[in-house]
Every structure is written in C-alpha cells, then in structure tokens.
Design a protein around this motif. Structure first.
Motif, PDB file in Angstrom:
ATOM      1  N   ASP A   1     -17.399  -8.217  19.094  1.00 29.67           N
ATOM      2  CA  ASP A   1     -17.499  -9.527  19.729  1.00 29.67           C
ATOM      3  C   ASP A   1     -18.872  -9.737  20.344  1.00 29.67           C
TER       4      ASP A   1
ATOM      5  N   VAL B   1     -13.416  -9.359   2.100  1.00 27.34           N
ATOM      6  CA  VAL B   1     -12.439  -9.863   3.083  1.00 27.34           C
ATOM      7  C   VAL B   1     -11.098  -9.186   2.805  1.00 27.34           C
TER       8      VAL B   1
ATOM      9  N   MET C   1     -17.543 -12.161   0.207  1.00 22.19           N
ATOM     10  CA  MET C   1     -16.152 -12.646   0.241  1.00 22.19           C
ATOM     11  C   MET C   1     -15.187 -11.648  -0.417  1.00 22.19           C
TER      12      MET C   1
ATOM     13  N   GLY D   1     -12.027 -18.254   1.641  1.00 22.27           N
ATOM     14  CA  GLY D   1     -13.449 -17.913   1.809  1.00 22.27           C
ATOM     15  C   GLY D   1     -14.194 -18.181   0.510  1.00 22.27           C
TER      16      GLY D   1
ATOM     17  N   GLY E   1     -21.570 -10.098  17.929  1.00 18.25           N
ATOM     18  CA  GLY E   1     -21.554 -11.451  17.373  1.00 18.25           C
ATOM     19  C   GLY E   1     -22.301 -12.403  18.293  1.00 18.25           C
ATOM     20  N   GLN E   2     -22.072 -12.246  19.602  1.00 15.37           N
ATOM     21  CA  GLN E   2     -22.767 -13.113  20.568  1.00 15.37           C
ATOM     22  C   GLN E   2     -24.266 -12.842  20.544  1.00 15.37           C
TER      23      GLN E   2
ATOM     24  N   TYR F   1      -5.074 -11.714  10.296  1.00 16.71           N
ATOM     25  CA  TYR F   1      -6.201 -10.867   9.892  1.00 16.71           C
ATOM     26  C   TYR F   1      -7.246 -10.901  11.001  1.00 16.71           C
TER      27      TYR F   1
ATOM     28  N   ARG G   1     -21.044 -24.521  18.131  1.00 15.06           N
ATOM     29  CA  ARG G   1     -20.090 -24.254  17.044  1.00 15.06           C
ATOM     30  C   ARG G   1     -19.399 -25.542  16.608  1.00 15.06           C
TER      31      ARG G   1
HETATM   32  P1  FAD Z   1     -14.226 -13.938  14.937  1.00 19.84           P
HETATM   33  O1  FAD Z   1     -13.832 -15.294  14.448  1.00 19.84           O
HETATM   34  O2  FAD Z   1     -13.956 -12.769  14.044  1.00 19.84           O
HETATM   35  O3  FAD Z   1     -15.792 -14.007  15.261  1.00 19.84           O
HETATM   36  C1  FAD Z   1     -16.610 -12.813  15.481  1.00 19.84           C
HETATM   37  C2  FAD Z   1     -17.752 -13.170  16.412  1.00 19.84           C
HETATM   38  O4  FAD Z   1     -18.595 -14.141  15.793  1.00 19.84           O
HETATM   39  C3  FAD Z   1     -17.282 -13.832  17.721  1.00 19.84           C
HETATM   40  O5  FAD Z   1     -17.001 -12.888  18.698  1.00 19.84           O
HETATM   41  C4  FAD Z   1     -18.455 -14.706  18.095  1.00 19.84           C
HETATM   42  O6  FAD Z   1     -19.413 -13.975  18.816  1.00 19.84           O
HETATM   43  C5  FAD Z   1     -19.049 -15.099  16.762  1.00 19.84           C
HETATM   44  N1  FAD Z   1     -18.606 -16.429  16.358  1.00 19.84           N
HETATM   45  C6  FAD Z   1     -17.335 -16.904  16.293  1.00 19.84           C
HETATM   46  N2  FAD Z   1     -17.308 -18.143  15.818  1.00 19.84           N
HETATM   47  C7  FAD Z   1     -18.593 -18.481  15.580  1.00 19.84           C
HETATM   48  C8  FAD Z   1     -19.209 -19.651  15.073  1.00 19.84           C
HETATM   49  N3  FAD Z   1     -18.501 -20.721  14.699  1.00 19.84           N
HETATM   50  N4  FAD Z   1     -20.562 -19.671  14.986  1.00 19.84           N
HETATM   51  C9  FAD Z   1     -21.297 -18.606  15.341  1.00 19.84           C
HETATM   52  N5  FAD Z   1     -20.765 -17.461  15.807  1.00 19.84           N
HETATM   53  C10 FAD Z   1     -19.428 -17.399  15.929  1.00 19.84           C
HETATM   54  N6  FAD Z   1      -7.866 -15.320   9.833  1.00 19.84           N
HETATM   55  C11 FAD Z   1      -6.732 -16.056   9.697  1.00 19.84           C
HETATM   56  O7  FAD Z   1      -5.814 -15.904  10.492  1.00 19.84           O
HETATM   57  N7  FAD Z   1      -6.604 -16.982   8.684  1.00 19.84           N
HETATM   58  C12 FAD Z   1      -7.597 -17.209   7.785  1.00 19.84           C
HETATM   59  O8  FAD Z   1      -7.450 -18.034   6.877  1.00 19.84           O
HETATM   60  C13 FAD Z   1      -8.810 -16.446   7.900  1.00 19.84           C
HETATM   61  N8  FAD Z   1      -9.822 -16.606   7.036  1.00 19.84           N
HETATM   62  C14 FAD Z   1     -10.929 -15.826   7.140  1.00 19.84           C
HETATM   63  C15 FAD Z   1     -11.961 -15.961   6.196  1.00 19.84           C
HETATM   64  C16 FAD Z   1     -13.073 -15.144   6.270  1.00 19.84           C
HETATM   65  C17 FAD Z   1     -14.160 -15.317   5.246  1.00 19.84           C
HETATM   66  C18 FAD Z   1     -13.178 -14.155   7.291  1.00 19.84           C
HETATM   67  C19 FAD Z   1     -14.368 -13.237   7.356  1.00 19.84           C
HETATM   68  C20 FAD Z   1     -12.169 -14.015   8.218  1.00 19.84           C
HETATM   69  C21 FAD Z   1     -11.048 -14.844   8.165  1.00 19.84           C
HETATM   70  N9  FAD Z   1     -10.035 -14.738   9.112  1.00 19.84           N
HETATM   71  C22 FAD Z   1      -8.891 -15.489   8.969  1.00 19.84           C
HETATM   72  C23 FAD Z   1     -10.217 -13.928  10.321  1.00 19.84           C
HETATM   73  C24 FAD Z   1     -10.799 -14.809  11.457  1.00 19.84           C
HETATM   74  O9  FAD Z   1     -11.934 -15.537  11.014  1.00 19.84           O
HETATM   75  C25 FAD Z   1     -11.244 -13.989  12.674  1.00 19.84           C
HETATM   76  O10 FAD Z   1     -12.134 -12.989  12.269  1.00 19.84           O
HETATM   77  C26 FAD Z   1     -10.072 -13.352  13.421  1.00 19.84           C
HETATM   78  O11 FAD Z   1      -9.134 -14.348  13.777  1.00 19.84           O
HETATM   79  C27 FAD Z   1     -10.559 -12.650  14.695  1.00 19.84           C
HETATM   80  O12 FAD Z   1     -11.178 -13.607  15.516  1.00 19.84           O
HETATM   81  P2  FAD Z   1     -12.103 -13.262  16.750  1.00 19.84           P
HETATM   82  O13 FAD Z   1     -11.704 -14.165  17.851  1.00 19.84           O
HETATM   83  O14 FAD Z   1     -12.094 -11.796  16.982  1.00 19.84           O
HETATM   84  O15 FAD Z   1     -13.604 -13.699  16.340  1.00 19.84           O
END
Ligand code: FAD
Length: 462
Positions: free
Chosen positions: A173, A389, A386, A398, A176-177, A133, A301
C-alpha cells in the motif's frame, strides 16, 4: 486556458459533459447487450511472462463462465471459423487472426480459430465486480503497471521509481502511495513552486512510512457539487495542454500515460465498490465506505476517470468514418442493421459534445518518435502484465480494458498513417473492446454520481 481563448466555452464544456454521459450511458448499455458486442474472444490462461504467479484466486466469484458454442451465432462457431480459415477472403470473418502490427499499442492474443486455448466469453454473464482478489498478488500487478510509467528517456523518473523500490520494508500500500507521490512530483517537475515542495513533503512522509490515508481527506468529495469534479479534470486537461511546449513533450506523454493507468485503476475500483459482496450477510450492495476510501478521498484518482472517458469519447468520434463503413455481421441481417443504426446514433451523439483532448499536442519535438515508441512499448507491456492477474474474471476485464484503451490510442495516434488501408484498421474484437471499455467508464461516471448522492443522503440523516 480555455477561458483565455473563448470566454464562456469553459463553463459550457463543464456542463455539457455531465449531460453527455447521462444521454450516452443508456445508449451504450443497450448496444453492449447485443451479440456483436457481448462476445469477446481471448486467451485467458497464458503464462505470466514476468514472474511465477502463485496467487491464483480460488473464489468462485473469480471464475469466468465461458460461452457455450451453441449460444454463439452460427457463423462464429469453431467449425465455421475453421472453414473460414481456409478461405480467408470470405465475407464472414468476425475473428480474423490478429497479427502483431507496428501500429498496435497492445499485444493482441493470437486467436486461432481451432486453438483450444482461445475462448469466447459472454461479457454480460461475467460482470466486473467484487471478487475478493486482493493482497500481494494484485498489489504486485498494480505495482508493475505503475512501474511501466518509468520511461527510460527521463532518467530522473527512472530514479524516482527506483527510489520507491529501494525503500526497504514498505507495505504494498505504502509503496503504491510512493509511486503516486513520485508521479505527482514529476507532474510538477518543472514548476519550482510551493505545490512541488508540498508534494515532496508528501513523498517524504510516504517514504518514512506515514500512512496519510489515515487522515480525513474526504473534504473535497463532501463539498464538491456535482459538476466541480468535471471542472477539476477539465482544468487539469487544459493545464496539460498549456504546459506543453517544445521542451516538455516527454513530461506531457508521461502524464497522459499515468492518468490513463490511474483512471483505469479507479474505474475498476468503482466497479468493485459499486457491486460489493458482504460475505457475512451473503448480499451484493453498493459500498460507500469502499468508494470513499479508494476513490472519493483522492481527487486525482477521481479526475483520472474523467480523463479516460474524454480520451475514449474522442477516439470513438475520430474513428467514426471507419465505423460508418463497417459491416456489423453476426449472420442475422435484421439485428445487424439495428446494431449498425445504434452505433451511428451513438457516434452522432459523441460528436455533439466538445472534446477537450487534443491528441495532436502529443509526440512532438526532437525526441517524438522515441517517446512514441516507448509509450507503445510500455502500453504493450501492460497488456502482457494482464496475464499475471491471479483471478480469471479480473484478468478478463483487465484484458478487455487494456485492449480497449490500446485501441483508443491506436486511433488517436496512428489513424492518419493507417487510414490508407481502412478495411484492416480494426478487428471485430478491437471494436468490442473499445466500446465495452467506454461502457465501463460510462458506468463509472454514473456510479460516481450515485455515490455522491448516497454520501449526501447519509450526511443529511446524521
Ligand atoms: P489496490 O487497488 O490494489 O491499489 C494498490 C495501491 O495503488 C493503493 O494502495 C494505492 O496506493 C494505489 N492506488 C490505488 N488506486 C489508485 C489509482 N486510481 N491511481 C493511482 N494509484 C492508486 N478485484 C475485484 O474484486 N474485482 C475485479 O474485477 C478486479 N479486477 C482487477 C483487475 C486488475 C488488472 C488488477 C491488477 C486487480 C483487480 N482486482 C479486482 C483487485 C483490485 O484492483 C485491488 O487490487 C484489490 O481490491 C485490493 O485493493 P487495495 O485497496 O489493497 O488497493
């Protein structure tokens, strides 16, 4: 700060926390295997109340396996529960209907016993791990959650989030930053020091679309000996406490809110990286690159994972008088007695470790009740988000974890006021959520240590 009060205590705290998790982890894992803790009841398919969610994850890995009625303890099956509905004073009420209470920090699903939307899930059969996801759907959910960090009471911060939203053409992305950078600026808001200017530069770079993830930021992770991560988080916690004065209460609560959310996000990412699926080879493995990119190269983080751990540990220790009198009842007296004994053992262990989170320092000053109300409203909104999602299994975890954190907050900030009615303090589902959430963070701490070992091993080999 700690050093200033009792020299030597700070080092003691730093060391004992690592030991704490090493000892607590196997205990809490064992407990989560039991019937009492493995079944969570929820509504998985509610409509997203904020937007039309079209991004449903169709991967098989996203699907939740719902527990079969015949697997549940007899007293928990629908027909028994429906019967109990008619006799609410009966002793076996593991899934008592959750009413919305003012003390709650989340919106509990209204769990009707004969309601077909309400399902019971065996959490052990639906592990939190990589599901695939990603993309705009998950990005939108995270963005909305971070936006809840904009407490109206702090107009400047609201403007900060608006600033991030109004920059056209940012990728999810980069946006988010932007939130990250803005939140960090707020953290340093009152300190007009070089650090703040550095953060403002960071924000300016993000706003200009410069992706600083491209830089090599792994240095802190590479160099950090095991305990220094804790060193960092404890120092920050101490700074949080230190910075709290009559004027700064709003800022402190916002920082706590941000750290809770960011720590939850980190912990979810750690589980994803720890059980990652290689689609080409069809194998599950621990993906070190994933960990470094998402967590290891972002000290804040990483620290926020420890922050959540400390908060949960404190909540479990605080609620121990209630848990000591609680009937862990699955209709299997011998097993239930063992569960109760194990819970007590775990609680005793949590009490042996010094806590660095002092909840009495929050919600003080002239705006205290408004700030607390806003804090609650925002956290309740996170629980509503939640339902947006787009992946069942991610939604399940979540929900479990936002519920678990909300229960911890209820214990920390409402316990004194609702202690008058101790029997109704927590529902079974809330206890399950609290302990399973603690288990998630305990696993994350364990995962961090393993990823560090992997990294050091890799470096030795190259
Ligand atoms: P994302 O994790 O989507 O982060 C988006 C932006 O947020 C990042 O670019 C960064 O700027 C910022 N960011 C990232 N981490 C942090 C942090 N710790 N603190 C502050 N800012 C931050 N995917 C799965 O495969 N398995 C799961 O069980 C799962 N559970 C999820 C539960 C929820 C509630 C949500 C919303 C999503 C879940 N996902 C899960 C999806 C996963 O969290 C990511 O969104 C996905 O893997 C894409 O990751 P990404 O690298 O694009 O950044």
């Amino acid at each position: 700060y700690c050093k200033a009060i009792i020299p030597g205590l700070y080092d003691l705290v730093r060391l004992t926390f690592e030991e704490a998790n090493a000892r607590l982890f196997p205990q809490v894992q064992q407990l989560m295997q039991t019937d009492f803790f493995k079944y969570y009841r929820t509504k998985l398919w509610k409509n997203c109340p904020f937007w039309q969610e079209n991004g449903l994850c169709m991967n098989r890995a996203c699907a939740v396996e719902v527990a079969d009625e015949s697997d549940l303890p007899v007293e928990w099956r629908t027909e028994s529960l429906s019967a109990i509905d008619l006799t609410p004073a009966g002793p076996l009420q593991p899934f008592k209907q959750c009413d919305f209470k003012e003390s709650d920090y989340c919106i509990n699903d209204q769990l009707g016993h004969s309601d077909i939307d309400t399902v019971t899930v065996d959490l052990l059969r639906n592990p939190e791990r990589f599901t695939g996801y990603a993309g705009p759907s998950s990005g939108r959910v995270w963005k909305s959650i971070y936006e809840e960090n904009c407490f109206n009471i702090v107009a400047k911060m609201t403007a900060g989030c608006a600033a991030c939203n109004n920059i056209a053409g940012l990728s999810e992305d980069t946006r988010g930053q932007c939130y990250d950078a803005k939140a960090k600026i707020t953290h340093h808001d009152r300190e007009k020091d070089a650090g703040r200017h550095k953060l403002e530069d960071e924000f300016a770079n993000v706003a200009a679309g410069i992706d600083d993830d491209a830089q090599d930021t792994t240095q802190h992770f590479v160099k950090a000996p095991k305990s220094s991560e804790l060193d960092g988080v404890l120092r920050n916690l101490a700074e949080d406490e230190d910075g709290q004065d009559s004027e700064e209460e709003t800022c402190l609560e916002k920082r706590v809110y941000y750290r809770l959310i960011s720590g939850l996000h980190s912990s979810i990412s750690i589980h994803i990286c720890d059980e990652y699926f290689d689609r080409t080879k069809g194998v599950w493995y621990s993906n070190l690159d994933c960990f470094i990119t998402r967590i290891g190269s972002h000290p804040e983080r990483l620290q926020n994972v420890y922050f959540n751990y400390v908060v949960l540990l404190r909540a479990i220790a605080k609620v121990s008088p209630f848990l000591e009198g609680y009937r862990f009842n699955t209709g299997q007296p011998k097993v239930d007695a063992k569960v109760k004994a194990k819970v007590h053992e775990l609680i005793d262990m949590t009490k042996q470790y010094p806590t660095t989170f002092d909840e009495t320092r929050l919600f003080h000053g002239p705006n205290a009740s408004r700030v607390k109300q806003e804090f609650k409203d925002h956290f309740r909104n996170v629980s509503r988000i939640m339902d947006c999602v787009g992946c069942e299994k991610c939604r399940l975890w979540g929900k479990v974890q936002t519920n678990g954190l909300a229960v911890a907050l209820k214990i920390l900030f409402e316990y004194e006021t609702i202690r008058a009615a101790p029997k109704t303090l927590l529902e079974r589902n809330e206890i399950v959520a609290l302990f399973n959430t603690f288990n998630r963070f305990s696993e994350s701490l364990n995962g961090i240590a393993r990823f560090r070992d992997m990294y050091q091993q890799q470096n030795r080999n190259t």
